[in-house]
Design a protein around this motif. Structure first.
Motif, mmCIF file in Angstrom:
data_model
loop_
_atom_site.group_PDB
_atom_site.id
_atom_site.type_symbol
_atom_site.label_atom_id
_atom_site.label_comp_id
_atom_site.label_asym_id
_atom_site.label_seq_id
_atom_site.Cartn_x
_atom_site.Cartn_y
_atom_site.Cartn_z
ATOM 1 N N TYR A 255 5.396 62.224 7.365
ATOM 2 C CA TYR A 255 4.016 61.853 7.022
ATOM 3 C C TYR A 255 4.020 60.723 6.005
ATOM 4 O O TYR A 255 5.013 60.473 5.314
ATOM 5 N N ASP A 256 2.877 60.063 5.908
ATOM 6 C CA ASP A 256 2.600 59.204 4.752
ATOM 7 C C ASP A 256 1.174 59.501 4.314
ATOM 8 O O ASP A 256 0.359 60.003 5.105
ATOM 9 N N THR A 257 0.899 59.217 3.062
ATOM 10 C CA THR A 257 -0.349 59.656 2.473
ATOM 11 C C THR A 257 -0.841 58.613 1.472
ATOM 12 O O THR A 257 -0.015 57.956 0.828
ATOM 13 N N MET A 258 -2.158 58.452 1.350
ATOM 14 C CA MET A 258 -2.687 57.492 0.369
ATOM 15 C C MET A 258 -2.962 58.163 -0.981
ATOM 16 O O MET A 258 -2.548 57.701 -2.015
ATOM 17 N N TRP A 259 -3.689 59.278 -0.942
ATOM 18 C CA TRP A 259 -4.065 59.958 -2.183
ATOM 19 C C TRP A 259 -3.651 61.431 -2.171
ATOM 20 O O TRP A 259 -4.177 62.233 -2.915
ATOM 21 N N GLY A 302 11.263 70.187 17.270
ATOM 22 C CA GLY A 302 9.859 69.795 17.150
ATOM 23 C C GLY A 302 9.670 68.687 16.123
ATOM 24 O O GLY A 302 10.366 68.659 15.102
ATOM 25 N N VAL A 303 8.717 67.797 16.401
ATOM 26 C CA VAL A 303 8.455 66.661 15.508
ATOM 27 C C VAL A 303 6.946 66.603 15.288
ATOM 28 O O VAL A 303 6.177 66.480 16.253
ATOM 29 N N ILE A 304 6.528 66.706 14.023
ATOM 30 C CA ILE A 304 5.099 66.633 13.708
ATOM 31 C C ILE A 304 4.903 65.444 12.776
ATOM 32 O O ILE A 304 5.569 65.336 11.740
ATOM 33 N N VAL A 305 3.998 64.547 13.161
ATOM 34 C CA VAL A 305 3.846 63.292 12.424
ATOM 35 C C VAL A 305 2.411 63.175 11.922
ATOM 36 O O VAL A 305 1.460 63.409 12.682
ATOM 37 N N GLY A 306 2.281 62.789 10.657
ATOM 38 C CA GLY A 306 0.951 62.665 10.067
ATOM 39 C C GLY A 306 0.771 61.397 9.274
ATOM 40 O O GLY A 306 1.729 60.871 8.700
ATOM 41 N N SER A 307 -0.472 60.926 9.239
ATOM 42 C CA SER A 307 -0.793 59.765 8.411
ATOM 43 C C SER A 307 -2.277 59.778 8.099
ATOM 44 O O SER A 307 -3.100 60.145 8.949
ATOM 45 N N THR A 309 -5.748 57.847 7.755
ATOM 46 C CA THR A 309 -6.298 56.710 8.517
ATOM 47 C C THR A 309 -6.576 55.569 7.545
ATOM 48 O O THR A 309 -7.180 55.769 6.497
ATOM 49 N N ILE A 310 -6.088 54.387 7.900
ATOM 50 C CA ILE A 310 -6.392 53.194 7.115
ATOM 51 C C ILE A 310 -6.786 52.078 8.071
ATOM 52 O O ILE A 310 -6.101 51.857 9.082
ATOM 53 N N ASN A 311 -7.910 51.452 7.806
ATOM 54 C CA ASN A 311 -8.373 50.339 8.663
ATOM 55 C C ASN A 311 -8.327 50.717 10.149
ATOM 56 O O ASN A 311 -7.777 49.997 10.969
ATOM 57 N N ARG A 312 -8.802 51.883 10.446
ATOM 58 C CA ARG A 312 -8.872 52.423 11.813
ATOM 59 C C ARG A 312 -7.489 52.610 12.435
ATOM 60 O O ARG A 312 -7.329 52.582 13.658
ATOM 61 N N GLY A 313 -6.480 52.784 11.599
ATOM 62 C CA GLY A 313 -5.127 52.913 12.149
ATOM 63 C C GLY A 313 -4.223 53.804 11.312
ATOM 64 O O GLY A 313 -4.683 54.648 10.531
ATOM 65 N N ILE A 314 -2.921 53.582 11.478
ATOM 66 C CA ILE A 314 -1.863 54.430 10.898
ATOM 67 C C ILE A 314 -1.247 53.701 9.707
ATOM 68 O O ILE A 314 -1.050 52.483 9.757
ATOM 69 N N PHE A 338 -1.205 64.846 12.878
ATOM 70 C CA PHE A 338 -2.259 65.267 11.955
ATOM 71 C C PHE A 338 -2.541 64.126 10.972
ATOM 72 O O PHE A 338 -1.812 63.136 10.949
ATOM 73 N N GLY A 339 -3.561 64.333 10.147
ATOM 74 C CA GLY A 339 -3.828 63.352 9.097
ATOM 75 C C GLY A 339 -5.218 63.511 8.518
ATOM 76 O O GLY A 339 -6.116 64.038 9.170
ATOM 77 N N SER A 340 -5.365 63.053 7.290
ATOM 78 C CA SER A 340 -6.684 63.091 6.657
ATOM 79 C C SER A 340 -7.368 61.733 6.856
ATOM 80 O O SER A 340 -6.710 60.739 7.166
ATOM 81 N N TYR A 341 -8.671 61.729 6.667
ATOM 82 C CA TYR A 341 -9.422 60.475 6.833
ATOM 83 C C TYR A 341 -10.679 60.537 5.990
ATOM 84 O O TYR A 341 -11.089 61.608 5.517
ATOM 85 N N GLY A 342 -11.286 59.375 5.822
ATOM 86 C CA GLY A 342 -12.540 59.304 5.084
ATOM 87 C C GLY A 342 -13.725 59.254 6.018
ATOM 88 O O GLY A 342 -14.611 60.078 5.968
ATOM 89 N N TRP A 343 -13.737 58.291 6.930
ATOM 90 C CA TRP A 343 -14.912 58.176 7.805
ATOM 91 C C TRP A 343 -14.551 58.042 9.289
ATOM 92 O O TRP A 343 -15.012 58.810 10.097
ATOM 93 N N SER A 344 -13.656 57.118 9.676
ATOM 94 C CA SER A 344 -13.486 56.921 11.130
ATOM 95 C C SER A 344 -12.431 57.862 11.731
ATOM 96 O O SER A 344 -12.628 58.415 12.810
ATOM 97 N N GLY A 345 -11.273 58.034 11.076
ATOM 98 C CA GLY A 345 -10.331 59.100 11.447
ATOM 99 C C GLY A 345 -9.497 58.882 12.692
ATOM 100 O O GLY A 345 -9.113 59.830 13.371
#
Ligand code: FEO
Length: 392
Positions: A255-259, A302-307, A309-314, A338-345
């Motif tokens: 995964y990568d994460t902003m906050w 198994g591989v689970i990848v998360g990010s 959403t930034i600028n409508r992307g990864i 998986f991943g968290s988002y603010g508005w568009s996701g």
């Protein structure tokens, strides 16, 4: 210059300080070597050269040790620069000496050097008598380039396998029984996972072909790393396993994460998996070596990848590792995103698409959480992990 066995000598270069290979694509934590071999028989044969930056030293030392005039022929098992990079400089000194290579090798040598060398095309089963020994050529296309070829030295019974069975591993000692076995296998597996995975079907076929020849193989001498002297077929058996849709079970979460929201999701998913008794590893793609992450993917079921959403992307670090694993086309694994988002996701769905492009069956619908996960969201992440455990 060091004797390998009988008339076979090592005349390569140890590159202790290299930390990035294939441009910047491959991390080499333990350096590498470019193994060139010399057959000092009635005929003197040079098999492969070394990477371009080392060409002057390589050719000078060869001249000092044996005299370039004594080289009767050159074999180029593979035209990639780390093995053929010194060829142009060498051939300026001995322009008439024939260069034996595969049919594709001849094309690649011309495309790389744009010179008229004295090329002799050989194919599987062709031989050259050198005196006490005989060179037997074996085409190995796409292991890992179209031109790749092995040279078997019958007499000394040494297989010069070029990239196959290699490791990016610089060591003072030349042989597998003289180095740390755990380090050696880490590097051999990393090499396989990052370089040879897409060609696994061909690896299996080539192993069948080689073992079918029923010739004695007393050493396997690749073009990188140490020579397999003690039980040389151990690495062939390992390749057979690694080429057979390998995994060691368990799940890796990347995964990568902003906050921090996507990180919280990653750990909650890991808790769910652990609750079901699944071995799980969690890595931040921005803070981990991507070639090491490829190894973790290679070893996992198994591989689970998360990010986020930034600028409508990864996020870029996750997008980069997804591109690497897309190209490697792993088999017999399952995936989810998986991943968290603010508005568009968009991110989790986009990750899912990338995973599918990489040949991963996506085993669960992607999971998105808006803003920072609530207790209920984290519970959903744990459930997601538990459900994923059920498809392994
Ligand atoms: Fe080690 Fe494909 O070169």
């Amino acid at each position: 210059m060091q004797q390998v066995k009988d008339e076979v000598w090592w005349v390569g270069v140890k590159d202790w300080e290299i930390r990035r290979f294939h441009g910047e694509e491959y991390s080499t934590h333990r350096g590498s070597t470019y193994n060139s071999y010399l057959i000092r028989d009635e005929k003197t044969v040079l098999v492969d050269t070394v990477w371009t930056p080392f060409h002057e030293n390589f050719v000078r030392e060869l001249d000092e040790k044996i005299g370039l005039d004594h080289v009767d022929l050159v074999v180029i098992n593979h035209a990639e620069q780390d093995h053929a990079g010194s060829l142009a400089y060498l051939m300026e000194k001995i322009p008439a000496v024939p260069i034996y290579c595969s049919k594709n090798g001849a094309v690649l040598i011309k495309k790389h050097f744009h010179r008229d060398f004295n090329l002799r095309v050989v194919k599987t089963g062709d031989t050259v008598d050198t005196g006490r020994n005989k060179l037997v050529f074996v085409d190995a296309p796409m292991l890992h380039w179209p031109d790749s070829m092995f040279t078997y030295v019958a007499g000394a019974n040494v297989l010069l396998s070029n990239d196959a069975f290699g490791q990016h591993y610089a060591s003072y000692s030349l042989f597998n029984d003289q180095v740390d076995a755990a380090e050696l296998y880490q590097e051999a597996l990393k090499y396989y996972a990052n370089i040879l995975t897409p060609f696994s079907k061909l690896v299996r076929a080539k192993i069948r072909e080689l073992t079918g020849l029923k010739v004695p193989v007393e050493m396997i001498a690749p073009a990188h790393g140490v020579i397999w002297r003690d039980n040389p077929l151990q690495i062939v058996e390992k390749y057979d396993q690694w080429a057979s849709d390998y995994n060691e079970g368990g799940v890796v979460i990347l995964y990568d994460t902003m906050w921090g929201a996507t990180r919280k999701m990653a750990w909650a998913i890991a808790r769910g998996l652990e609750r079901k008794g699944v071995r799980v590893k969690v890595y931040n793609t921005a803070r981990s070596d991507h070639n090491d992450l490829v190894v973790e993917v290679f070893k996992s079921r198994g591989v689970i990848v998360g990010s986020s959403t930034i600028n409508r992307g990864i996020l870029s670090s996750t997008a980069a590792i997804l591109e690497m694993i897309r190209g490697l086309q792993f088999k017999e694994k399952v995936a989810a995103s998986f991943g968290s988002y603010g508005w568009s996701g968009e991110s989790p769905a986009m990750i899912e698409d990338r995973l599918r492009e990489g040949g991963f069956p996506v085993a669960a619908e992607h999971l998105g959480v808006q803003w920072d996960p609530s207790t209920g969201d984290l519970k959903a992440c744990e459930d997601f992990g538990e459900a994923f455990a059920g498809v392994l």
